[in-house]
Design a protein around this motif. Sequence first.
Motif, mmCIF file in Angstrom:
data_model
loop_
_atom_site.group_PDB
_atom_site.id
_atom_site.type_symbol
_atom_site.label_atom_id
_atom_site.label_comp_id
_atom_site.label_asym_id
_atom_site.label_seq_id
_atom_site.Cartn_x
_atom_site.Cartn_y
_atom_site.Cartn_z
ATOM 1 N N ILE A 1 99.059 56.900 81.850
ATOM 2 C CA ILE A 1 99.397 55.875 80.847
ATOM 3 C C ILE A 1 98.197 55.624 79.945
ATOM 4 C CG2 ILE A 1 99.838 53.395 80.556
ATOM 5 C CD1 ILE A 1 101.673 53.645 83.077
ATOM 6 N N ALA A 2 97.028 55.452 80.542
ATOM 7 C CA ALA A 2 95.818 55.209 79.743
ATOM 8 C C ALA A 2 95.539 56.384 78.813
ATOM 9 C CB ALA A 2 94.631 54.945 80.663
ATOM 10 N N LYS A 3 95.661 57.609 79.313
ATOM 11 C CA LYS A 3 95.450 58.798 78.467
ATOM 12 C C LYS A 3 96.416 58.808 77.293
ATOM 13 C CE LYS A 3 93.948 62.034 82.042
ATOM 14 N NZ LYS A 3 94.327 63.242 82.801
ATOM 15 N N THR A 4 97.684 58.584 77.595
ATOM 16 C CA THR A 4 98.710 58.590 76.545
ATOM 17 C C THR A 4 98.426 57.509 75.513
ATOM 18 O OG1 THR A 4 100.365 59.471 78.068
ATOM 19 C CG2 THR A 4 101.188 58.322 76.104
ATOM 20 N N TRP A 5 98.115 56.317 75.979
ATOM 21 C CA TRP A 5 97.866 55.185 75.087
ATOM 22 C C TRP A 5 96.632 55.419 74.215
ATOM 23 C CZ3 TRP A 5 94.191 51.107 74.884
ATOM 24 C CH2 TRP A 5 94.568 50.011 74.097
ATOM 25 N N LEU A 6 95.591 55.999 74.810
ATOM 26 C CA LEU A 6 94.346 56.227 74.066
ATOM 27 C C LEU A 6 94.442 57.377 73.075
ATOM 28 C CD1 LEU A 6 91.798 55.610 76.935
ATOM 29 C CD2 LEU A 6 92.036 54.236 74.848
ATOM 30 N N THR A 7 95.353 58.311 73.294
ATOM 31 C CA THR A 7 95.442 59.490 72.424
ATOM 32 C C THR A 7 96.597 59.434 71.428
ATOM 33 O OG1 THR A 7 96.734 60.705 74.092
ATOM 34 C CG2 THR A 7 94.333 60.993 74.136
ATOM 35 N N THR A 8 97.408 58.401 71.482
ATOM 36 C CA THR A 8 98.542 58.278 70.566
ATOM 37 C C THR A 8 98.134 57.457 69.350
ATOM 38 O OG1 THR A 8 100.107 58.428 72.401
ATOM 39 C CG2 THR A 8 100.927 57.489 70.336
ATOM 40 N N GLU A 9 98.478 57.964 68.181
ATOM 41 C CA GLU A 9 98.142 57.288 66.924
ATOM 42 C C GLU A 9 99.311 56.427 66.440
ATOM 43 O OE1 GLU A 9 95.170 57.336 65.427
ATOM 44 O OE2 GLU A 9 94.438 58.604 67.057
ATOM 45 N N PHE A 10 98.988 55.441 65.667
ATOM 46 C CA PHE A 10 99.971 54.574 65.027
ATOM 47 C C PHE A 10 100.666 55.334 63.911
ATOM 48 C CE2 PHE A 10 100.540 51.019 61.775
ATOM 49 C CZ PHE A 10 101.723 50.572 62.324
ATOM 50 N N GLU A 11 102.005 55.242 63.839
ATOM 51 C CA GLU A 11 102.784 55.952 62.820
ATOM 52 C C GLU A 11 102.734 55.292 61.451
ATOM 53 O OE1 GLU A 11 106.826 56.468 64.105
ATOM 54 O OE2 GLU A 11 106.285 58.009 65.562
#
Length: 150
Positions: A119-129
């Motif tokens: 979850i932390a990895k996904t949250w930290l690597t996902t950009e705002f659209e």
Amino acid sequence: MKIVIGSDHAGYHLKGAIIDVVKELGHEIVDVGTDSPDSVDYADFGLQAAEMVANKEADRGIVICGTGIGMSISANKVKGIRCALVHDLFTAKATREHNDTNVLAMGERVIGPGLAQEIAKTWLTTEFEGGRHERRIMKVMNYEDGTYHV
């Protein structure tokens, strides 16, 4: 990025696993505590982490307690904070893409360390659209400032 992390006693063990993955991703960590599994008040650490993000002393924050609920409530009381309580990968991604969250809350008693790290990895690597989502976020932020009324 500089990531601030905080937990109460019920999130203390999970915090260590999250610190490991944040460092693996190459981010700087600021740990505001707690430093033991001895009972403390979640608000002290959730508010401190959120204040650091709001004051631009950290880029994002991660807060952990037993359920994540107390931490998310605390963090969201700080002006400028958009904290999401997340316990699955879909929500971790969506909350960044659509809500541009700047604080992530999780519950140690709800999820295990492996899922929490993902979850932390996904949250930290996902950009705002951006796009239509930006307009919606601005309404919430302007409501907080008192410049938007429903």
